[in-house]
Design an enzyme around this catalytic site. Sequence first.
Site: not given
Ligand SMILES: Cc1ncc(COP(=O)(O)O)c(C=O)c1O
Length: 439
Positions: A144, A239, A267
Amino acid sequence: MNRSKSEALFAAAQKLIPGGVNSPVRAYRSVGGTPPFIARGDGSRIYDVDGNEYIDYVLSWGPLILGHRPPQVIEALREVLEIGTSFGAPTEREVDLAALICECVPSIEMVRLVSSGTEATMSALRVARGFTGRDLTIKFEGCYHGHVDSLLVKAGSGMATLGIADTAGVPESFAATTIALPFNSIEAVEIAFRERGDKIAAVIVEPVVGNMGCVPPRDGFLKALRDLTAKYGALLIFDEVMTGFRLALGGAQELYGIKADLTTLGKIVGGGLPLAAYGGRADIMSKVAPLGPIYQAGTLSGNPLAVSAGIAVLGYLKAHPEVYETIEKRTAQLTANIPEGITVNRVGSMFTFFFTTDPVVDWESAKRCDTARFKQFFHWMLDRGIYFAPSQFEAGFVSTSHSEQDIARTVDTAKEFFERADCQSAAGYQPAPHLPQLE
Ligand SMILES: Cc1ncc(COP(=O)(O)O)c(C=O)c1O
């Protein structure tokens, strides 16, 4: 456990907010019941509006590596409240945070601050396309990357939890720019590059997946991604929104010794406030406006509150590298001695108990888990004051504020679940036939 106030709030919320929540998994749809409405947090604990106390392994879905309300963050926020919460103009703190990020993650030579992980991955993808002049992206099933249109294809997290393979509202032409492949399959990536290598702008990957539950990369998988992207002139985007500053100060790329071209952070980098970042090689980041033609902007980007929280947390982690060993040790204690019938995946302080006997290495194997049994386990723990993510397909986290006693209590509570005969309380629950029955 009395949750009457949470129940009343949930009923009111559902009339006003879709599902009563501002992010889908919080609604408990896959586990049933009423989500506790949280009144406050402190260290490893959260307290709901009915006064129930929980040991928290969600930690706001990862950011709170120092637990709730760490004094350094509270102090930093207080200072900012005295001077103003947003200026929409450059501030000294932004330079400090950018320097800290570049120092901690050496592959990041230049960085841009944004406000959410979604914004970070969306921007990184745009930069990869703008830089390479190509349109296609490889992503992996069960990963995700936020709710970016073209990346909501076979995505993990809430999409996996709710069983939504591909969301409504994304034009087919956007989804068609994404090639979704099985995580950990080097062969699948090789084939995709052989067939369409000259059109692929980037491979985006959670280097350790957290969003189908915790799934580590196989030996050589990340290295293969590095080699293949380099060979075909595509960019490698790590990511690290979840893994950044969690698995090591330099994130998964430090742990596995791989240098990404672009990295997304979120985060922990915002210390519990809305802040995220993307960055990488200077020659690539120099194409971002106003230096270059790739546009990306944000009214509240780099706002002093979030930036100061980020500085407080990263500064602490940098000054206390022993933290990583401590939280890894605690997490190892948490995940040791799990009975047959459960597969535990753990990397550092990220973990998942999968209700399956088979190894979980990709989305195919993750989705074979007995989610009904997970649901029962989840409620057993919640009712005894242990707050896990309300989905089989999420990672749990341990913070520096979790004590050995917290962990021991969690282990004992889980052990009781596995040993007792009368814990089949979830209405209508039938264990899947292929899994060991509870005694
Ligand atoms: C690996 C990863 N990328 C992107 C995101 C998206 O981040 P946000 O919820 O701050 O938009 C998340 C959210 O859990 C994530 O775990």
